[in-house]
Design an enzyme around this catalytic site. Structure first.
Site, PDB file in Angstrom:
ATOM      1  N   GLU A 207      54.220  62.172   0.350  1.00 29.70           N
ATOM      2  CA  GLU A 207      54.259  62.427   1.541  1.00 29.70           C
ATOM      3  C   GLU A 207      54.650  63.960   1.812  1.00 29.70           C
ATOM      4  OE1 GLU A 207      53.175  61.607   4.538  1.00 29.70           O
ATOM      5  OE2 GLU A 207      52.620  58.942   3.226  1.00 29.70           O
TER       6      GLU A 207
ATOM      7  N   ASP B 180      49.894  61.934  -5.241  1.00 29.71           N
ATOM      8  CA  ASP B 180      50.642  61.065  -6.350  1.00 29.71           C
ATOM      9  C   ASP B 180      50.748  61.433  -7.449  1.00 29.71           C
ATOM     10  OD1 ASP B 180      49.902  58.906  -4.249  1.00 29.71           O
ATOM     11  OD2 ASP B 180      47.920  58.145  -5.687  1.00 29.71           O
TER      12      ASP B 180
HETATM   13 ZN   LIG Z   1      49.315  60.182   1.585  1.00 31.92          ZN
END
Ligand SMILES: [Zn+2]
Length: 423
Positions: free
Chosen positions: A280, A368
């Site tokens: 996030e 990621d």
């Molecule tokens: Zn995301």
């Protein structure tokens, strides 16, 4: 453009949208069914077969409901346009003993109320039948109704002044009204960004500071490592409504908050939570949030310019079922153009969905990779596998369906990339 050619253009766009959505739903159902018997190799040993079956059945149940909704939405749109529904509302509101501005407000309010009333049974069914059947629902009918009333009240408190301002600008501000309306829309968005975490979200949920412990220490050290200023870490009682888990950032500048659903906190270990938060955080650090705000600002300006152009063209009204006798009245009532535009606009922008989805998936891959660099890629994989399983997200989506709609990459591709980076 003539009214007839615009009618044809709209009918073709609507048929294409409905056909595509039904075709994609059928593909998704068929693909999930074809892969229901076996957990994909990448998840073998990590996701149990009963959980895989549940994900397939949950995905199918949602797609079945969606198919009905697609058809009902199209029928409602046809009733509003060629069925004369909007024309009837224009005539009715035009006879009300109100000023023209309030006649328009009533018109748009009526269009929104009818649309909301039709979507209500779908939302009820999704929560109390589908979510209930798969064990996710924690809502009671009274909570659902109180959410509805609060949402309505918020819509009136925040939406009505904005609507009044935009309609007033459309009438009084001359040819450049749309630039001013855009400014108002941007100011409104900014206000929502400030008020959401502090005023709006607490109306629906409780927010408690994240308790001290391993999770908190790991998260604070991650935030410090990334140089991230935040005014607080919170736990939200998401379990009040649903068993689904999530984590998010809200607010901006120094007023940013990190919010974890209690359901997520209960399920993930310290290093998994850290990896999810790092993902996030990646969206912020890589400026994805800013890019999205800039893109949506640019698109709103384009759409408002389109509305400013369309509202002066008689074929826009006549082509969408407003009878010729009402078209001249419609020029003096910007609410007619605005309601038509809000109704038919999604039909013409539907073709943009795959672009928006692919843009979003690119950001997910980047976030990621950021999480793998700053926390741990393998912890993120573990967390994702738990979340896919807990949320009954399918591990075997249809590739075309996924390319068209999914804001997140398919599970197998996402996990494979993280594992490749980790090794
Ligand atoms: Zn995301």
């Amino acid at each position: 453009m003539t009214a007839t050619s615009f009618t044809v253009l709209f009918a073709v766009a609507l048929a294409t949208m409905v056909g595509t959505r039904l075709w994609l739903a059928r593909r998704q159902i068929a693909h999930v069914a074809a892969h229901r018997d076996r957990v994909p190799d990448a998840f073998a040993g990590r996701v149990a077969l009963p959980a895989h079956h549940k994900a397939a059945d949950y995905t199918t149940a949602k797609q079945m409901l969606l198919r009905v909704e697609v058809v009902v939405d199209a029928l409602v749109l046809l009733a509003f346009t060629f069925g004369g529904g909007l024309a009837a509302l224009v005539a009715w509101t035009g006879g009300l003993p109100l000023g023209a501005l309030w006649q328009d407000v009533t018109l748009i309010g009526a269009v929104i109320a009818i649309g909301a009333a039709i979507s209500l049974p779908f939302s009820w069914y999704a929560t109390f039948v589908i979510e209930e059947r798969f064990g996710f629902n924690r809502m009671t009918l009274s909570l659902w109704l109180s959410d509805l009333v609060k949402g309505l009240a918020l819509g009136i408190v925040f939406g009505l002044p904005l609507l009044l301002l935009v309609l007033w600008l459309m009438r009084e501000a001359g040819d450049r009204w749309w630039i001013m309306a855009w400014g108002a829309w941007m100011a409104f968005q900014l206000l929502a960004l400030v008020l959401y975490p502090t005023v709006i979200a607490p109306l629906f949920n409780r927010f408690d500071p994240l308790p001290a412990g391993e999770a908190r220490e790991r998260i604070e050290s991650l935030l410090a490592r990334c140089g991230f200023q935040s005014s607080g870490l919170y736990v939200m009682d998401g379990s009040k409504r649903s068993g689904h888990g999530n984590a998010y950032f809200t607010g901006f500048g120094r007023a940013k908050r990190v919010v974890f659903f209690d359901t997520l906190l209960a399920r993930l270990s310290g290093d998994e939570l850290e990896a999810v938060l790092a993902h996030e955080l990646g969206h912020f650090k890589l400026r994805h949030v800013l890019k999205r705000i800039a893109l949506s600002a640019a698109l709103s300006l384009v759409f408002l310019a389109a509305l400013a152009w369309l509202m002066r063209e008689p074929w826009f009204y006549a082509g969408l079922g407003v009878p010729a006798a009402l078209v001249n009245d419609a020029f003096g009532r910007p609410g007619v153009a605005l309601s038509l535009f809000l109704l038919v606009f999604p039909v013409f922008t539907f073709a943009l969905s795959p672009l928006a989805a692919s843009y979003s998936r690119r950001h997910e891959f980047e976030a990621d990779a950021f999480a793998a660099r700053t926390a741990s890629g393998s912890a993120l994989v573990q967390a994702l596998v738990k979340l896919y399983e807990d949320n009954a997200s399918t591990l075997t989506p249809d590739p075309v369906h996924s390319a068209f709609y999914d804001s997140h990459p398919p599970a197998a591709i996402r996990v494979a990339r993280l594992q490749a980076a980790a090794s």
